[in-house]
Each structure stands twice: as C-alpha cells, then as structure tokens.
Design a protein around this motif. Structure first.
Motif, PDB file in Angstrom:
ATOM      1  N   ALA A   1      36.232 -12.731  70.145  1.00  0.00           N
ATOM      2  CA  ALA A   1      36.762 -13.978  69.600  1.00  0.00           C
ATOM      3  C   ALA A   1      37.884 -13.708  68.601  1.00  0.00           C
ATOM      4  CB  ALA A   1      35.649 -14.794  68.957  1.00  0.00           C
ATOM      5  N   GLY A   2      37.660 -12.781  67.663  1.00  0.00           N
ATOM      6  CA  GLY A   2      38.687 -12.464  66.673  1.00  0.00           C
ATOM      7  C   GLY A   2      39.071 -13.688  65.869  1.00  0.00           C
ATOM      8  N   THR A   3      40.368 -13.964  65.816  1.00  0.00           N
ATOM      9  CA  THR A   3      40.872 -15.109  65.056  1.00  0.00           C
ATOM     10  C   THR A   3      40.416 -16.433  65.659  1.00  0.00           C
ATOM     11  OG1 THR A   3      42.800 -13.839  64.360  1.00  0.00           O
ATOM     12  CG2 THR A   3      42.981 -16.224  64.233  1.00  0.00           C
ATOM     13  N   ASN A   4      40.161 -16.457  66.947  1.00  0.00           N
ATOM     14  CA  ASN A   4      39.747 -17.688  67.625  1.00  0.00           C
ATOM     15  C   ASN A   4      38.262 -17.934  67.398  1.00  0.00           C
ATOM     16  OD1 ASN A   4      39.551 -19.934  69.226  1.00  0.00           O
ATOM     17  ND2 ASN A   4      39.772 -18.837  71.165  1.00  0.00           N
ATOM     18  N   SER A   5      37.943 -18.409  66.202  1.00  0.00           N
ATOM     19  CA  SER A   5      36.538 -18.581  65.820  1.00  0.00           C
ATOM     20  C   SER A   5      35.797 -19.567  66.719  1.00  0.00           C
ATOM     21  CB  SER A   5      36.446 -19.057  64.365  1.00  0.00           C
ATOM     22  OG  SER A   5      37.036 -18.117  63.502  1.00  0.00           O
ATOM     23  N   LEU A   6      36.523 -20.490  67.313  1.00  0.00           N
ATOM     24  CA  LEU A   6      35.869 -21.486  68.167  1.00  0.00           C
ATOM     25  C   LEU A   6      35.341 -20.874  69.456  1.00  0.00           C
ATOM     26  CD1 LEU A   6      38.330 -24.473  67.696  1.00  0.00           C
ATOM     27  CD2 LEU A   6      36.117 -24.120  66.601  1.00  0.00           C
ATOM     28  N   ALA A   7      35.769 -19.647  69.758  1.00  0.00           N
ATOM     29  CA  ALA A   7      35.298 -18.972  70.971  1.00  0.00           C
ATOM     30  C   ALA A   7      34.102 -18.068  70.704  1.00  0.00           C
ATOM     31  CB  ALA A   7      36.440 -18.159  71.580  1.00  0.00           C
ATOM     32  N   LEU A   8      33.522 -18.175  69.517  1.00  0.00           N
ATOM     33  CA  LEU A   8      32.392 -17.294  69.202  1.00  0.00           C
ATOM     34  C   LEU A   8      31.226 -17.546  70.149  1.00  0.00           C
ATOM     35  CD1 LEU A   8      29.974 -18.936  67.426  1.00  0.00           C
ATOM     36  CD2 LEU A   8      31.770 -18.901  65.712  1.00  0.00           C
ATOM     37  N   LYS A   9      30.504 -16.465  70.429  1.00  0.00           N
ATOM     38  CA  LYS A   9      29.414 -16.511  71.406  1.00  0.00           C
ATOM     39  C   LYS A   9      28.034 -16.330  70.792  1.00  0.00           C
ATOM     40  CE  LYS A   9      32.371 -14.756  75.127  1.00  0.00           C
ATOM     41  NZ  LYS A   9      32.609 -13.630  76.083  1.00  0.00           N
ATOM     42  N   THR A  10      27.969 -15.882  69.545  1.00  0.00           N
ATOM     43  CA  THR A  10      26.665 -15.747  68.899  1.00  0.00           C
ATOM     44  C   THR A  10      25.956 -17.102  68.940  1.00  0.00           C
ATOM     45  OG1 THR A  10      27.437 -13.970  67.477  1.00  0.00           O
ATOM     46  CG2 THR A  10      25.493 -15.181  66.748  1.00  0.00           C
ATOM     47  N   PHE A  11      24.728 -17.106  69.429  1.00  0.00           N
ATOM     48  CA  PHE A  11      24.048 -18.372  69.711  1.00  0.00           C
ATOM     49  C   PHE A  11      22.680 -18.411  69.045  1.00  0.00           C
ATOM     50  CE2 PHE A  11      21.677 -21.422  72.369  1.00  0.00           C
ATOM     51  CZ  PHE A  11      22.553 -22.499  72.304  1.00  0.00           C
ATOM     52  N   ALA A  12      22.395 -19.536  68.406  1.00  0.00           N
ATOM     53  CA  ALA A  12      21.087 -19.775  67.802  1.00  0.00           C
ATOM     54  C   ALA A  12      20.346 -20.795  68.662  1.00  0.00           C
ATOM     55  CB  ALA A  12      21.242 -20.283  66.370  1.00  0.00           C
ATOM     56  N   ARG A  13      19.331 -20.318  69.358  1.00  0.00           N
ATOM     57  CA  ARG A  13      18.549 -21.163  70.268  1.00  0.00           C
ATOM     58  C   ARG A  13      17.388 -21.792  69.503  1.00  0.00           C
ATOM     59  NH1 ARG A  13      14.001 -19.381  72.520  1.00  0.00           N
ATOM     60  NH2 ARG A  13      14.634 -17.211  72.149  1.00  0.00           N
ATOM     61  N   ALA A  14      17.251 -23.103  69.621  1.00  0.00           N
ATOM     62  CA  ALA A  14      16.170 -23.803  68.932  1.00  0.00           C
ATOM     63  C   ALA A  14      14.823 -23.218  69.329  1.00  0.00           C
ATOM     64  CB  ALA A  14      16.221 -25.299  69.256  1.00  0.00           C
TER      65      ALA A  14
END
Length: 390
Positions: free
Chosen positions: A132-145
């Motif tokens: 993702a780098g600078t493109n924070s909106l492309a982050l993939k880290t996911f918190a599943r309920a």
C-alpha cells in the motif's frame, strides 16, 4: 499578527534547549553507533513536562497547543538530537496523545494519558503496508468481527520503535474495500498491547535513524477487544488524517531544529578553519551563500509551521499549511546538512564531527511520513483546484 513568544512559550523553549544540551552531540553519536534507544533523554523530557505539553491538565498534561509542542521539539532537536528526536514526539504525544485525547474513551484517557506524560507508556503506530505504501486506502490488514471484539490479520512495514512500545495504534479495515461505497469507509483504529499473542516483528536494516528501530510487523489472528477501538468503527479514516497532519507539524519542527544545528556546526567550523592565505573559509561567498540559503529556507519552514500549529490550536483547517511546511523543512534540512558536510570537507564525512549523522537521519523525512511528491499532489489538488493526478 504577533510573532512574539509568550512568557510561557519562552520558558518552554529554554527548558527544551537545556534538556537537549544535557544530552549533547557525543551522546547521540554513541547511541547511533550502538543503535540504542535514547531512553535516558526521553525520561528527562518527560520529567521536564515536555511530553505532556498538549495533554489536558486533568490527565497530567499542560493543556497547551501544537504551537508549544513545535517550539519544544525545535529546541530539543537543535540542541543536539537532530530529526530523530522528533520521531519520539510523533510516536508518543501524537500517535498516543493526540489520538487518545481526541478520540479515545474516558477509560482509555484515564489509563493511558498519565502514563504517557510520565514516560511509562510508549507508543507506535502501524499504518504503512508493503503493498500500500502512501496509498493508505489500499491497506489490506483486516480486523474480522469476533464476538465483542475482532481478530486482526495482516502485515505492516516501517513501523517505528516497536520493541520499545507498550501500545500500538493499528490502522485496519473492518469492512473490505469491495464492500464499501467510498474507499475512505470501512477503516478503523485500534490501540492494542504490543506484547500480544500473534503479534511479531522483525527489524529493518537502514542507513540512518539508528536510535529508533524500524520494523516489519505481522498480525496472525491477533485478538482485539471491544474497548480497544479508538474513535468510530468503520469511520476512522478522517480521524486518522487529523492525527497524521499533527504528525507533519512535529516532523517539520524536528527538521527546522536539524537545519539550525547543522548550520551552526558548519558556521562555527567556517569561522575557525583557515586555509591558503590564512583567511577563515567562512569569509568566502562559496561557503557563505549555501549556508545563508539553507538558513532562509529553514526560517520560511518555521514560519509556515507556526501558522499550521496556530490554525490547529484555533480549530481551523490546517492541512495545507502543515503539508507545505513539511515540504519546505525537508528541503531546508537536506540543504543544510549537505552543505554542512561540504563546509567541513573531509571532516564532514567523519563521525566525530556529527554532521554526517544529521544528514543521514534527515534524508528519511523527504520520503516519510509523507513523500514530498504526495505533498505536491495535495497542494495541486486542494489549493490550486487541479484534477487529481494519481
């Protein structure tokens, strides 16, 4: 428009300079060589009340503003520490203090803010990702309920001071990108213990900022409790921007202090060093002009940063000013440290004269915490009204 400092601000500047000078250039050179965290100076900073400048009084702080934080950081960095010292303020009074003060629950504030002010709690922020780098909106880290909390999976990179931190501010998606109408939706902030099952980290070898380690961080089914959510579930992106723009102010203050220190070291050397006809090298325009130019740039960065901090303290928009100040400061510190090395000649490349450390460390801040290219994108779009170019 008044550029005079109040008595309180002048006292802060003098206190910060005194603390910074107590841990001089040799202290930082030794820590840099050992790649050792500057625990002693941080304890002194906290003991002097400088960590809690912008923290509300009811939680042990001074209830002052970002203008006062910038003054303290400038003077600490200019005394000897250079830009790396400002990263400690990013991690703690910003990632910890600003985030919790503005968006944390009351329980979170009462537990963590007094510990932050005292230096008993240290913070890291996990935002940047390999893909993702600078493109924070492309982050993939996911918190599943998961019940009354979440399970966190993903990877971060270039995270500062992870081995020393007690708490980590993690930016994660709680709704996948394909599930939201706007890319800014579905992002949440969590404040978790660094020492937690499933959270591991690995050091990154780098060219500078050796006193503050950078790490790759891995989350494998890390448990996040419900009370560890900071701010709005699925709506954390705007809250994150508020944190990141205050980070710009602290970064700029550190770079201004670095430029001031580098120019001072170079000017001192230029007054003393004599060659050829016995004249000091500082009498030549070839030495004077580059240092004078760097000084002009640092003063412009300082003024823009003061404006950004003042706007923040007044509750007004300040994003453009904070970004422009950071761009200016990155160039000012780059020029100042490079010309300091050139002024000292061969000795500028020697560790005993200190400027090479300032140069190595300051170079980071033209690409982080936001690259100068992204700042130009921001200014072109938001201040000039030009189409988005990326």
């Amino acid at each position: 428009m008044n550029f005079d400092r109040s008595d309180e601000q002048q006292m802060l500047a003098e206190t910060a300079r005194r603390v910074g000078e107590k841990f001089g250039l040799d202290y930082w050179r030794e820590l840099d060589a050992k790649k050792e965290f500057p625990s002693a100076v941080w304890r002194e900073i906290c003991a002097a009340g400088l960590c809690g400048i912008a923290i509300p009084e009811e939680y042990g702080g001074a209830s002052l503003g970002m203008a006062e934080v910038a003054i303290a950081v400038e003077n600490l960095c200019a005394a000897a520490g250079g830009s790396t010292l400002s990263q400690m303020f990013m991690c703690n009074p910003v990632f910890g203090g600003v985030t919790i003060s503005r968006f944390g629950t009351e329980a979170m504030k009462r537990e963590l803010l007094p510990a932050l002010v005292a230096g008993d709690a240290l913070f890291a922020m996990a935002l940047t990702e390999p893909d993702a780098g600078t493109n924070s909106l492309a982050l993939k880290t996911f918190a599943r309920a998961d019940g009354n909390g979440w399970r966190l999976n993903g990877q971060k990179i270039w995270i500062t001071a992870v081995p020393q931190a007690t708490k980590m501010l993690v930016v994660a998606r709680t709704r996948k990108l394909e599930e939201v109408g706007r890319k800014t939706d579905g992002i949440s902030l969590f404040l978790i213990d660094v020492d937690r099952a499933g959270l591991t980290h690995q050091a990154i070898e780098k060219v500078g900022t050796h006193t503050l380690p950078s790490s790759a961080v891995f989350f494998e089914d890390v448990r996040v409790e419900g009370h560890e959510l900071v701010g709005t579930l699925d709506g954390g992106f705007r809250e994150l921007l508020d944190v990141l723009n205050t980070e710009r102010i602290v970064t700029t203050a550190g770079l201004v202090g670095t430029a001031e220190l580098a120019i001072r070291l170079a000017a001192d050397y230029a007054r003393e060093r004599k060659i050829f006809n016995g004249a000091a090298i500082g009498s030549y325009q070839g030495i004077q002009f580059p240092l004078a130019e760097a000084h002009i740039q640092l003063e412009c960065a300082r003024l823009m940063n003061q404006k950004a901090a003042a706007l923040y303290d007044q509750g007004k928009p300040y994003g453009s000013e904070a970004n422009m100040a950071k761009w200016l400061a990155g160039h000012a510190a780059g020029l100042a440290t490079d010309r300091a090395i050139q002024t000292l000649g061969g000795m500028g490349y020697a560790k005993e004269y200190h400027v090479e450390r300032l140069w190595r460390d300051a170079r980071l801040f033209r690409v982080a915490p936001v690259s100068e290219e992204m700042i130009l994108n921001y200014v072109a779009q938001h201040d000039l009204g030009l189409p988005r170019s990326y």
